[in-house]
Design a protein around this motif. Structure first.
Motif, mmCIF file in Angstrom:
data_model
loop_
_atom_site.group_PDB
_atom_site.id
_atom_site.type_symbol
_atom_site.label_atom_id
_atom_site.label_comp_id
_atom_site.label_asym_id
_atom_site.label_seq_id
_atom_site.Cartn_x
_atom_site.Cartn_y
_atom_site.Cartn_z
ATOM 1 N N UNK A 1 0.760 -0.880 0.052
ATOM 2 C CA UNK A 1 0.234 0.189 0.098
ATOM 3 C C UNK A 1 0.805 1.507 -0.155
ATOM 4 N N UNK A 2 0.925 2.112 -0.882
ATOM 5 C CA UNK A 2 1.440 3.737 -1.107
ATOM 6 C C UNK A 2 1.208 4.116 0.399
ATOM 7 N N UNK A 3 2.168 5.012 0.268
ATOM 8 C CA UNK A 3 2.180 5.745 2.132
ATOM 9 C C UNK A 3 1.020 6.728 1.761
ATOM 10 N N UNK A 4 0.598 7.262 0.769
ATOM 11 C CA UNK A 4 0.089 8.338 0.595
ATOM 12 C C UNK A 4 -2.194 7.534 1.380
ATOM 13 N N UNK A 5 -1.838 6.421 0.570
ATOM 14 C CA UNK A 5 -3.069 5.804 0.702
ATOM 15 C C UNK A 5 -2.671 5.490 2.638
ATOM 16 N N UNK B 1 -1.264 7.327 4.836
ATOM 17 C CA UNK B 1 -1.664 8.528 5.548
ATOM 18 C C UNK B 1 -2.949 8.709 5.535
ATOM 19 N N UNK B 2 -3.361 8.728 4.537
ATOM 20 C CA UNK B 2 -4.863 9.052 4.145
ATOM 21 C C UNK B 2 -5.968 8.121 5.304
ATOM 22 N N UNK B 3 -5.436 6.924 5.002
ATOM 23 C CA UNK B 3 -6.188 6.282 6.386
ATOM 24 C C UNK B 3 -6.083 6.618 7.475
ATOM 25 N N UNK B 4 -4.610 6.778 7.988
ATOM 26 C CA UNK B 4 -4.146 7.429 9.404
ATOM 27 C C UNK B 4 -4.904 8.205 9.522
ATOM 28 N N UNK B 5 -5.153 9.602 8.431
ATOM 29 C CA UNK B 5 -5.848 10.613 8.906
ATOM 30 C C UNK B 5 -7.280 10.419 9.255
ATOM 31 N N UNK B 6 -8.181 9.805 8.031
ATOM 32 C CA UNK B 6 -9.221 9.001 8.361
ATOM 33 C C UNK B 6 -9.971 8.355 9.846
ATOM 34 N N UNK B 7 -8.426 7.940 10.271
ATOM 35 C CA UNK B 7 -9.352 7.157 11.658
ATOM 36 C C UNK B 7 -8.540 8.487 13.055
ATOM 37 N N UNK B 8 -8.546 9.141 12.657
ATOM 38 C CA UNK B 8 -7.914 10.614 13.729
ATOM 39 C C UNK B 8 -8.931 10.307 13.785
ATOM 40 N N UNK B 9 -9.405 11.271 12.580
ATOM 41 C CA UNK B 9 -10.944 11.879 12.163
ATOM 42 C C UNK B 9 -12.100 11.361 13.039
ATOM 43 N N UNK C 1 -10.990 -0.647 11.285
ATOM 44 C CA UNK C 1 -9.899 -0.333 10.750
ATOM 45 C C UNK C 1 -8.726 -1.166 10.423
ATOM 46 N N UNK C 2 -8.049 -2.080 10.426
ATOM 47 C CA UNK C 2 -7.974 -2.973 10.581
ATOM 48 C C UNK C 2 -8.423 -3.204 9.052
ATOM 49 N N UNK C 3 -9.742 -3.856 8.778
ATOM 50 C CA UNK C 3 -10.170 -4.080 7.370
ATOM 51 C C UNK C 3 -10.129 -3.599 6.430
ATOM 52 N N UNK C 4 -10.350 -1.825 6.749
ATOM 53 C CA UNK C 4 -10.335 -1.069 5.762
ATOM 54 C C UNK C 4 -8.646 -1.262 5.647
ATOM 55 N N UNK C 5 -8.138 -1.149 5.942
ATOM 56 C CA UNK C 5 -6.389 -0.984 5.589
ATOM 57 C C UNK C 5 -6.508 -1.778 4.784
ATOM 58 N N UNK C 6 -6.760 -3.432 4.630
ATOM 59 C CA UNK C 6 -6.730 -4.401 4.077
ATOM 60 C C UNK C 6 -7.689 -4.341 2.543
ATOM 61 N N UNK C 7 -8.369 -3.494 2.521
ATOM 62 C CA UNK C 7 -9.368 -2.812 1.500
ATOM 63 C C UNK C 7 -7.793 -2.588 0.733
ATOM 64 N N UNK C 8 -8.614 -3.077 -0.668
ATOM 65 C CA UNK C 8 -7.541 -2.781 -1.825
ATOM 66 C C UNK C 8 -8.182 -1.303 -2.497
ATOM 67 N N UNK C 9 -9.214 -1.291 -2.505
ATOM 68 C CA UNK C 9 -9.718 -0.141 -3.330
ATOM 69 C C UNK C 9 -10.295 1.151 -2.835
ATOM 70 N N UNK C 10 -8.826 1.440 -1.223
ATOM 71 C CA UNK C 10 -9.574 2.422 -0.973
ATOM 72 C C UNK C 10 -9.619 3.711 -1.338
ATOM 73 N N UNK C 11 -9.091 4.039 -2.249
ATOM 74 C CA UNK C 11 -9.016 5.420 -2.958
ATOM 75 C C UNK C 11 -9.705 5.197 -3.826
#
Length: 166
Positions: A1-5, A7-15, A41-51
């Motif tokens: 998973x790219x660093x951009x994704x 970071x966006x998941x981390x931000x989503x988690x914090x929000x 959040x573990x399941x969201x991280x495993x989701x390949x088409x998150x973007x």
């Protein structure tokens, strides 16, 4: 998973963690809520088409709701296994409801420990029956074993779990 994704998941988690934790706590209490939040959040991280998700907070809410349904189904099956070994006279009265609930929680923890201690084959068959709600035929096909073998594994698992809670 790219660093951009990430970071966006981390931000989503914090929000969203506070709102999701409050939602889960209202449904199952604080003991299970934090575990369900982590699994969300573990399941969201495993989701390949998150973007490609149009509404990430709604996506997290849907994952959490699915986890709540899975937990409710698992607890229902656990209660069925626990109750199948009880007589009607053993069921707590309304006056003993608080004590009965504590007893049920203790039994549930013993059941979870017993399930964790099952041999891998038994645990896998029981997990498919409970979590995936599969029939013996479907379990046998998925595992590549005979229906009779799947029945034996399930019977062994249920007997061990029942013995653990009695």
């Amino acid at each position: 998973m790219p660093d951009q994704t990430k970071h966006s998941l981390r931000d989503l988690f914090l929000r969203n963690k506070r709102d999701l934790l409050a939602y889960l706590t209202r449904r199952v209490g604080s003991d299970d809520a934090s575990d369900l939040l982590q699994e969300t959040f573990a399941r969201a991280l495993r989701y390949e088409s998150f973007r490609e998700i149009a509404d990430p907070p709604a996506f997290l809410q849907r994952i959490a709701a699915n986890l709540l349904r899975d937990l409710a189904r698992r607890r229902k099956i656990e209660r069925r296994i626990i109750d199948s070994g009880r007589d009607a006279a053993d069921v707590p009265s309304e006056a003993d409801e608080g004590e009965g609930r504590l007893d049920l929680e203790r039994q549930s923890k013993r059941l979870q420990a017993a399930m964790a201690d099952l041999p891998p084959g038994c645990r896998e068959v029981l997990t498919l029956a409970i979590h995936d709600n599969l029939s013996i035929e479907e379990i046998a096909a998925r595992l590549g074993i005979s229906e009779n073998g799947a029945r034996k594994q399930l019977r062994r698992a249920v007997l061990r779990c029942r013995a653990a809670v009695e």
